[in-house]
Design a protein around this motif. Structure first.
Motif, PDB file in Angstrom:
ATOM      1  N   ALA A  56      30.513  47.839  42.178  1.00 32.24           N
ATOM      2  CA  ALA A  56      31.511  46.910  41.420  1.00 32.24           C
ATOM      3  C   ALA A  56      31.680  47.159  40.078  1.00 32.24           C
ATOM      4  O   ALA A  56      32.569  47.167  39.295  1.00 32.24           O
ATOM      5  N   LEU A  57      30.247  47.160  39.494  1.00 33.32           N
ATOM      6  CA  LEU A  57      30.198  47.391  37.778  1.00 33.32           C
ATOM      7  C   LEU A  57      30.882  48.664  37.483  1.00 33.32           C
ATOM      8  O   LEU A  57      31.459  48.831  36.434  1.00 33.32           O
ATOM      9  N   GLU A  58      30.714  49.588  38.346  1.00 30.64           N
ATOM     10  CA  GLU A  58      31.136  51.205  38.012  1.00 30.64           C
ATOM     11  C   GLU A  58      32.701  51.048  37.744  1.00 30.64           C
ATOM     12  O   GLU A  58      33.290  51.538  36.812  1.00 30.64           O
ATOM     13  N   LEU A  59      33.453  50.224  38.844  1.00 31.76           N
ATOM     14  CA  LEU A  59      34.808  50.270  38.874  1.00 31.76           C
ATOM     15  C   LEU A  59      35.354  49.220  37.703  1.00 31.76           C
ATOM     16  O   LEU A  59      36.224  49.601  36.927  1.00 31.76           O
ATOM     17  N   LEU A  60      34.461  48.409  37.298  1.00 38.03           N
ATOM     18  CA  LEU A  60      34.917  47.488  36.103  1.00 38.03           C
ATOM     19  C   LEU A  60      34.861  48.398  34.802  1.00 38.03           C
ATOM     20  O   LEU A  60      35.394  48.428  33.629  1.00 38.03           O
ATOM     21  N   GLU A  61      33.619  49.018  34.574  1.00 40.81           N
ATOM     22  CA  GLU A  61      33.105  49.801  33.601  1.00 40.81           C
ATOM     23  C   GLU A  61      34.255  50.989  33.047  1.00 40.81           C
ATOM     24  O   GLU A  61      34.435  51.213  31.944  1.00 40.81           O
ATOM     25  N   ALA A  62      34.768  51.502  34.270  1.00 41.25           N
ATOM     26  CA  ALA A  62      35.789  52.635  33.986  1.00 41.25           C
ATOM     27  C   ALA A  62      36.955  52.176  33.292  1.00 41.25           C
ATOM     28  O   ALA A  62      37.471  52.719  32.565  1.00 41.25           O
ATOM     29  N   ARG A  63      37.608  50.896  33.592  1.00 41.30           N
ATOM     30  CA  ARG A  63      38.747  50.354  33.207  1.00 41.30           C
ATOM     31  C   ARG A  63      38.208  49.755  31.747  1.00 41.30           C
ATOM     32  O   ARG A  63      39.040  49.921  30.730  1.00 41.30           O
ATOM     33  N   LEU A  64      36.878  49.367  31.652  1.00 40.90           N
ATOM     34  CA  LEU A  64      36.768  48.791  30.267  1.00 40.90           C
ATOM     35  C   LEU A  64      36.375  50.244  29.086  1.00 40.90           C
ATOM     36  O   LEU A  64      36.990  49.848  27.972  1.00 40.90           O
ATOM     37  N   ASP A  65      36.059  51.185  29.746  1.00 41.12           N
ATOM     38  CA  ASP A  65      35.944  52.322  28.809  1.00 41.12           C
ATOM     39  C   ASP A  65      37.292  52.984  28.475  1.00 41.12           C
ATOM     40  O   ASP A  65      37.391  53.453  27.400  1.00 41.12           O
ATOM     41  N   ALA A  66      38.520  52.722  29.328  1.00 41.86           N
ATOM     42  CA  ALA A  66      39.801  53.318  29.173  1.00 41.86           C
ATOM     43  C   ALA A  66      40.357  52.437  28.066  1.00 41.86           C
ATOM     44  O   ALA A  66      41.050  52.837  27.150  1.00 41.86           O
ATOM     45  N   PHE A  67      40.025  51.100  28.221  1.00 40.56           N
ATOM     46  CA  PHE A  67      40.489  50.205  27.134  1.00 40.56           C
ATOM     47  C   PHE A  67      39.644  50.556  25.715  1.00 40.56           C
ATOM     48  O   PHE A  67      40.355  50.460  24.664  1.00 40.56           O
ATOM     49  N   LYS A  68      38.439  50.828  25.845  1.00 35.80           N
ATOM     50  CA  LYS A  68      37.750  50.973  24.333  1.00 35.80           C
ATOM     51  C   LYS A  68      38.075  52.331  23.829  1.00 35.80           C
ATOM     52  O   LYS A  68      38.241  52.279  22.532  1.00 35.80           O
ATOM     53  N   ASP A  69      38.179  53.376  24.643  1.00 42.51           N
ATOM     54  CA  ASP A  69      38.480  54.826  24.084  1.00 42.51           C
ATOM     55  C   ASP A  69      40.098  55.374  24.017  1.00 42.51           C
ATOM     56  O   ASP A  69      40.227  56.161  23.376  1.00 42.51           O
ATOM     57  N   ASP A  70      40.595  54.923  25.080  1.00 46.72           N
ATOM     58  CA  ASP A  70      41.972  55.426  25.141  1.00 46.72           C
ATOM     59  C   ASP A  70      43.005  54.282  24.942  1.00 46.72           C
ATOM     60  O   ASP A  70      44.190  54.755  24.823  1.00 46.72           O
ATOM     61  N   GLY A  71      42.846  53.099  24.384  1.00 46.78           N
ATOM     62  CA  GLY A  71      43.663  52.060  24.222  1.00 46.78           C
ATOM     63  C   GLY A  71      44.333  51.548  25.278  1.00 46.78           C
ATOM     64  O   GLY A  71      45.755  51.012  24.964  1.00 46.78           O
ATOM     65  N   ALA A  72      43.963  51.508  26.297  1.00 48.05           N
ATOM     66  CA  ALA A  72      44.770  51.124  27.589  1.00 48.05           C
ATOM     67  C   ALA A  72      44.737  49.487  27.376  1.00 48.05           C
ATOM     68  O   ALA A  72      44.081  48.891  26.581  1.00 48.05           O
ATOM     69  N   SER A  73      45.447  48.809  28.250  1.00 50.95           N
ATOM     70  CA  SER A  73      45.593  47.322  27.996  1.00 50.95           C
ATOM     71  C   SER A  73      44.180  46.662  28.774  1.00 50.95           C
ATOM     72  O   SER A  73      43.501  47.348  29.766  1.00 50.95           O
ATOM     73  N   LEU A  74      43.784  45.562  28.338  1.00 47.82           N
ATOM     74  CA  LEU A  74      42.583  44.863  28.759  1.00 47.82           C
ATOM     75  C   LEU A  74      42.823  44.245  30.022  1.00 47.82           C
ATOM     76  O   LEU A  74      41.986  43.744  30.552  1.00 47.82           O
ATOM     77  N   TRP A  75      44.212  43.782  30.112  1.00 45.85           N
ATOM     78  CA  TRP A  75      44.660  43.091  31.276  1.00 45.85           C
ATOM     79  C   TRP A  75      44.032  43.715  32.722  1.00 45.85           C
ATOM     80  O   TRP A  75      43.385  42.825  33.664  1.00 45.85           O
ATOM     81  N   PRO A  76      43.960  45.046  33.024  1.00 48.82           N
ATOM     82  CA  PRO A  76      43.090  45.546  34.309  1.00 48.82           C
ATOM     83  C   PRO A  76      41.766  45.176  34.191  1.00 48.82           C
ATOM     84  O   PRO A  76      41.300  44.682  35.376  1.00 48.82           O
ATOM     85  N   VAL A  77      41.137  44.913  33.239  1.00 56.10           N
ATOM     86  CA  VAL A  77      39.757  44.683  33.119  1.00 56.10           C
ATOM     87  C   VAL A  77      39.589  43.045  33.414  1.00 56.10           C
ATOM     88  O   VAL A  77      38.819  42.604  34.330  1.00 56.10           O
ATOM     89  N   ILE A  78      40.396  42.328  32.806  1.00 58.64           N
ATOM     90  CA  ILE A  78      40.449  40.865  33.343  1.00 58.64           C
ATOM     91  C   ILE A  78      40.822  40.631  34.620  1.00 58.64           C
ATOM     92  O   ILE A  78      40.213  39.811  35.360  1.00 58.64           O
ATOM     93  N   GLY A  79      41.909  41.275  35.083  1.00 59.05           N
ATOM     94  CA  GLY A  79      42.302  41.186  36.497  1.00 59.05           C
ATOM     95  C   GLY A  79      41.109  41.502  37.407  1.00 59.05           C
ATOM     96  O   GLY A  79      40.939  40.852  38.443  1.00 59.05           O
ATOM     97  N   LEU A  80      40.551  42.702  37.247  1.00 56.48           N
ATOM     98  CA  LEU A  80      39.336  43.147  38.182  1.00 56.48           C
ATOM     99  C   LEU A  80      38.432  42.233  38.234  1.00 56.48           C
ATOM    100  O   LEU A  80      37.632  41.879  39.426  1.00 56.48           O
ATOM    101  N   PHE A  81      37.956  41.572  36.997  1.00 54.59           N
ATOM    102  CA  PHE A  81      36.854  40.653  36.951  1.00 54.59           C
ATOM    103  C   PHE A  81      37.129  39.204  37.487  1.00 54.59           C
ATOM    104  O   PHE A  81      36.211  38.742  38.482  1.00 54.59           O
ATOM    105  N   ALA A  82      38.603  38.802  37.594  1.00 56.73           N
ATOM    106  CA  ALA A  82      38.852  37.739  38.104  1.00 56.73           C
ATOM    107  C   ALA A  82      38.570  37.916  39.667  1.00 56.73           C
ATOM    108  O   ALA A  82      38.264  37.085  40.345  1.00 56.73           O
ATOM    109  N   LEU A  83      38.962  39.136  40.237  1.00 53.48           N
ATOM    110  CA  LEU A  83      39.133  39.468  41.616  1.00 53.48           C
ATOM    111  C   LEU A  83      37.709  39.555  41.954  1.00 53.48           C
ATOM    112  O   LEU A  83      37.333  38.939  43.130  1.00 53.48           O
TER     113      LEU A  83
END
Length: 287
Positions: A56-83
């Motif tokens: 589960a942490l690996e899935l969350l960190e992948a989206r967080l890395d995309a936000f941190k390094d590639d400028g992707a939206s933070l909402w996928p991280v928030i949504g997955l954490f809520a899930l």
């Protein structure tokens, strides 16, 4: 690797859970052995919880890395954490709420024709009034089936990994995953029957527990070959993790009545190490 071939191997990986289930029919289990099997089950479940949390942490960190390094939206991280939060709470508090709700309803007959072991066994269960003994048997069977459900949810996620790898053409990795999960699932059968204590389930009950615990490996393999969804995988991992936490608490509450705490703690460690040992095959193949 074709869909049919992948599905067959997924069924083999899940089917090995039946290897440990016949131990639940063993008569006259001594209190020390009951504690040992229960805590061995808890150790295996503790490893599964660690494995589930890492996935589960690996899935969350992948989206967080995309936000941190590639400028992707933070909402996928928030949504997955809520899930993740919904799944974990459903697996822990949700099961407890359902158990409390069940407790308010009329008593049910023993599940699947379960039979108590010989009354010659010493202990409170052998001398308790018949209604109290029947309630204890139902509780033991309910706890064991909850373990099977939690393991089944976890195995569904494992099946997803097999199906995704096979569909991507990573045949070597998929094969090693199948072998590793088959070895790992063989220990999970012990995890289901360990907490049964003085209850001897019917073969029909053991067959149902095996299907509940091992069948989702096949279902996950078939779904993973066709569709891959991070949100679906995370939800199943979260529910499995929450359910495992609940079950470990139930096991510990049960074994405290029987004593043999030192033996139980050793077996807890052995179960955890057994989970790591079988998982090393998967890690080697992934490398």
């Amino acid at each position: 690797m074709t869909f049919a071939h992948t599905s067959l191997l997924g069924a083999v990986a899940g089917g090995t859970i039946f290897l440990g289930l016949p131990l639940g029919r063993a008569p006259r289990v001594a209190p020390a052995l009951r504690v040992g099997l229960s805590m061995l089950a808890a150790g295996i479940l503790a490893f599964i919880f660690m494995d589930v949390g890492a996935g589960a942490l690996e899935l969350l960190e992948a989206r967080l890395d995309a936000f941190k390094d590639d400028g992707a939206s933070l909402w996928p991280v928030i949504g997955l954490f809520a899930l993740l939060a919904v799944g974990v709470l459903a697996g822990t508090g949700g099961i407890a709420t359902l158990q409390r709700w069940r407790g308010r309803r009329p008593s049910l007959p023993p599940l699947a024709g379960a039979q108590p072991v010989a009354r010659a066994e010493a202990g409170a269960a052998a001398t308790a009034p018949e209604p109290g003994r029947a309630a204890a048997e139902r509780q033991a069977l309910a706890t064991a089936m909850t373990i099977a459900v939690a393991i089944g949810i976890h195995n569904f996620a494992e099946g997803l990994a097999i199906g995704v790898s096979a569909r991507a053409g990573e045949v070597a990795l998929a094969t090693v995953l199948i072998v590793g999960f088959a070895l790992h699932n063989a220990t999970e059968g012990l995890g289901i029957v360990g907490p049964l204590g003085g209850v001897r389930p019917s073969w029909r009950w053991l067959g149902l527990a095996g299907l509940v615990g091992g069948g989702p490996t096949l279902l996950g393999t078939m779904l993973g070959y066709q569709v891959h969804s991070d949100a679906l995988e995370l939800l199943f991992l979260a529910v499995a993790g929450g359910a495992i936490l609940y079950v470990i608490g139930e096991i510990w509450a049960g074994v405290r009545r029987l004593g043999h705490a030192e033996l139980g703690l050793y077996l807890l460690g052995v179960g955890f190490l057994a989970g790591i040992a079988t998982d090393l095959v998967v890690a080697y193949g992934g490398a």
